[in-house]
Design an enzyme around this catalytic site. Structure first.
Site, PDB file in Angstrom:
ATOM      1  N   CYS A 124       0.697  20.111 -17.486  1.00  0.00           N
ATOM      2  CA  CYS A 124       0.676  19.324 -18.768  1.00  0.00           C
ATOM      3  C   CYS A 124       1.010  20.611 -19.498  1.00  0.00           C
ATOM      4  O   CYS A 124       0.632  20.670 -20.593  1.00  0.00           O
ATOM      5  CB  CYS A 124      -0.425  18.366 -18.670  1.00  0.00           C
ATOM      6  N   GLY A 132       2.968  -4.260   9.118  1.00  0.00           N
ATOM      7  CA  GLY A 132       1.994  -3.267   8.983  1.00  0.00           C
ATOM      8  C   GLY A 132       1.276  -2.662   9.056  1.00  0.00           C
ATOM      9  O   GLY A 132       2.255  -1.043   7.987  1.00  0.00           O
ATOM     10  N   THR A 133       0.608  -2.261   8.669  1.00  0.00           N
ATOM     11  CA  THR A 133      -0.504  -2.477   7.851  1.00  0.00           C
ATOM     12  C   THR A 133      -1.993  -2.329   9.679  1.00  0.00           C
ATOM     13  O   THR A 133      -2.133  -3.626   9.698  1.00  0.00           O
ATOM     14  CB  THR A 133      -0.925  -2.667   6.050  1.00  0.00           C
ATOM     15  N   HIS A 144      -1.105   1.643  -4.552  1.00  0.00           N
ATOM     16  CA  HIS A 144      -1.992   3.270  -4.510  1.00  0.00           C
ATOM     17  C   HIS A 144      -0.746   3.777  -4.965  1.00  0.00           C
ATOM     18  O   HIS A 144      -0.734   4.782  -4.770  1.00  0.00           O
ATOM     19  CB  HIS A 144      -1.792   3.408  -2.632  1.00  0.00           C
ATOM     20  N   VAL A 152       3.843   3.574  -1.186  1.00  0.00           N
ATOM     21  CA  VAL A 152       3.724   4.873  -2.388  1.00  0.00           C
ATOM     22  C   VAL A 152       5.409   5.343  -2.208  1.00  0.00           C
ATOM     23  O   VAL A 152       5.841   6.161  -2.777  1.00  0.00           O
ATOM     24  CB  VAL A 152       3.235   5.668  -2.230  1.00  0.00           C
ATOM     25  N   ASP A 153       6.000   4.849  -0.878  1.00  0.00           N
ATOM     26  CA  ASP A 153       7.226   5.590  -1.329  1.00  0.00           C
ATOM     27  C   ASP A 153       8.622   4.441  -2.266  1.00  0.00           C
ATOM     28  O   ASP A 153       9.849   5.501  -1.963  1.00  0.00           O
ATOM     29  CB  ASP A 153       7.795   5.151   0.037  1.00  0.00           C
ATOM     30  N   GLN A 207       1.097  -1.558   0.137  1.00  0.00           N
ATOM     31  CA  GLN A 207      -0.169   0.518   0.044  1.00  0.00           C
ATOM     32  C   GLN A 207       0.823   1.694   0.047  1.00  0.00           C
ATOM     33  O   GLN A 207       0.192   2.681  -0.292  1.00  0.00           O
ATOM     34  CB  GLN A 207      -1.128  -0.045   1.245  1.00  0.00           C
ATOM     35  N   CYS A 232      -1.927  19.521 -22.245  1.00  0.00           N
ATOM     36  CA  CYS A 232      -3.016  19.612 -21.871  1.00  0.00           C
ATOM     37  C   CYS A 232      -3.158  20.158 -21.100  1.00  0.00           C
ATOM     38  O   CYS A 232      -4.642  21.242 -21.302  1.00  0.00           O
ATOM     39  CB  CYS A 232      -4.002  18.141 -22.284  1.00  0.00           C
TER      40      CYS A 232
END
Ligand code: OAD
Length: 246
Positions: free
Chosen positions: A148, A188-189, A120, A104-105, A102, A151
């Protein structure tokens, strides 16, 4: 705990398919804040609805972008810890191993884990807020946030926000790995954010041995086959200690 550790070591040695789910606790010893730990968790200091939703970003792109820039700096300075390293070694010793995170690191990959499923997203990725595609610096017009170049929409971090769908391919792979695992480690969750929180239970229901590693109790603790109460960086290396493991 020693008797349980020995049992778990033997199970890991014999298992043909191992799946692991990690949460912020596995990166705590790398100096990256968790989310819900009482005093130190990010959600104890900030409101997720103010920072981690598409609506928050649309309303305050600069505030949200700067908060993620602060988190990116923390992650860039952080180093994988002994828990990350132990999981990478366990993968090397196992016939089939999937690490569902989970987080994001990116620390699992930096520790050498190869089969990593990022449920994630990854905080270091930039994405176009309108089209969702991953951007490289050459695709962007500098700013806070950048824009961006194709666009003109604001650039957002490549993480899943509350209220958003998880990447379908990653989620399907994670569910398949959980249901086919012989041993499932949940590390660890807090086991409260869906759909990731259902993965250990799906593994249990499919007949896997489920091992939880966490200093605190979670909704999984009462059903886990084994609970190893402790910090990941301390417990996980002990799962590799003996030569009995391949
Ligand atoms: P939480 O902050 O909810 O839970 C962290 C867990 O790690 C708690 O159960 C702690 O007891 C445990 N813990 C703390 N230190 C530890 C250590 N040294 N070793 C092992 N465990 C330790 O973080 P997550 O469960 O990862 O969502 O949160 C899940 C999701 O909620 C995150 O991915 C994020 C957050 O909002 C998104 O970004 C979409």
């Amino acid at each position: 705990m020693d008797g349980t550790l020995e049992q778990v070591r033997r199970l890991l040695k014999a298992a043909r398919r191992i799946a692991v789910l990690t949460g912020a606790g596995v990166s705590a010893e790398s100096g990256i804040p968790t989310f819900r730990d009482a005093m130190t968790g990010l959600w104890a200091q900030f409101r997720p609805e103010d920072l981690a939703t598409p609506e928050a970003f649309a309303a305050n792109p600069r505030v949200v972008w700067e908060w993620y820039a602060w988190r990116r700096e923390l992650v860039a300075k952080a180093k994988p810890n002994a828990g990350h390293a132990a999981l990478a070694e366990l993968e090397r010793r196992s016939p089939h191993f999937a690490l569902i995170t989970q987080n994001v690191d990116g620390l699992h990959a930096r520790a050498g884990s190869r089969n990593v499923i990022e449920l994630h997203g990854n905080i270091m990725d930039d994405r176009c807020f309108a089209e969702g595609c991953v951007l490289t610096p050459g695709d962007e017009i500098p700013g806070t946030p950048p824009r961006c170049a194709r666009c003109g929409a604001p650039v957002r971090p490549g993480v899943v926000w509350f209220g958003e769908m998880l990447p379908a391919t990653a989620l399907a792979a994670a569910c398949a790995e959980a249901q086919r695992s012989e041993v499932f480690l949940s590390i660890g969750t807090s086991t409260v954010v869906e759909p990731a929180a259902s993965l250990p239970f799906a593994a249990l229901d499919a007949g896997a041995v489920v091992i939880e590693v966490n200093p605190a109790r979670t909704p999984l603790s009462a059903r886990a086959t084994f609970v190893l109460a402790g910090a990941a960086a301390e417990v996980l290396p002990r799962l590799l200690d003996h030569e009995t493991i391949r």
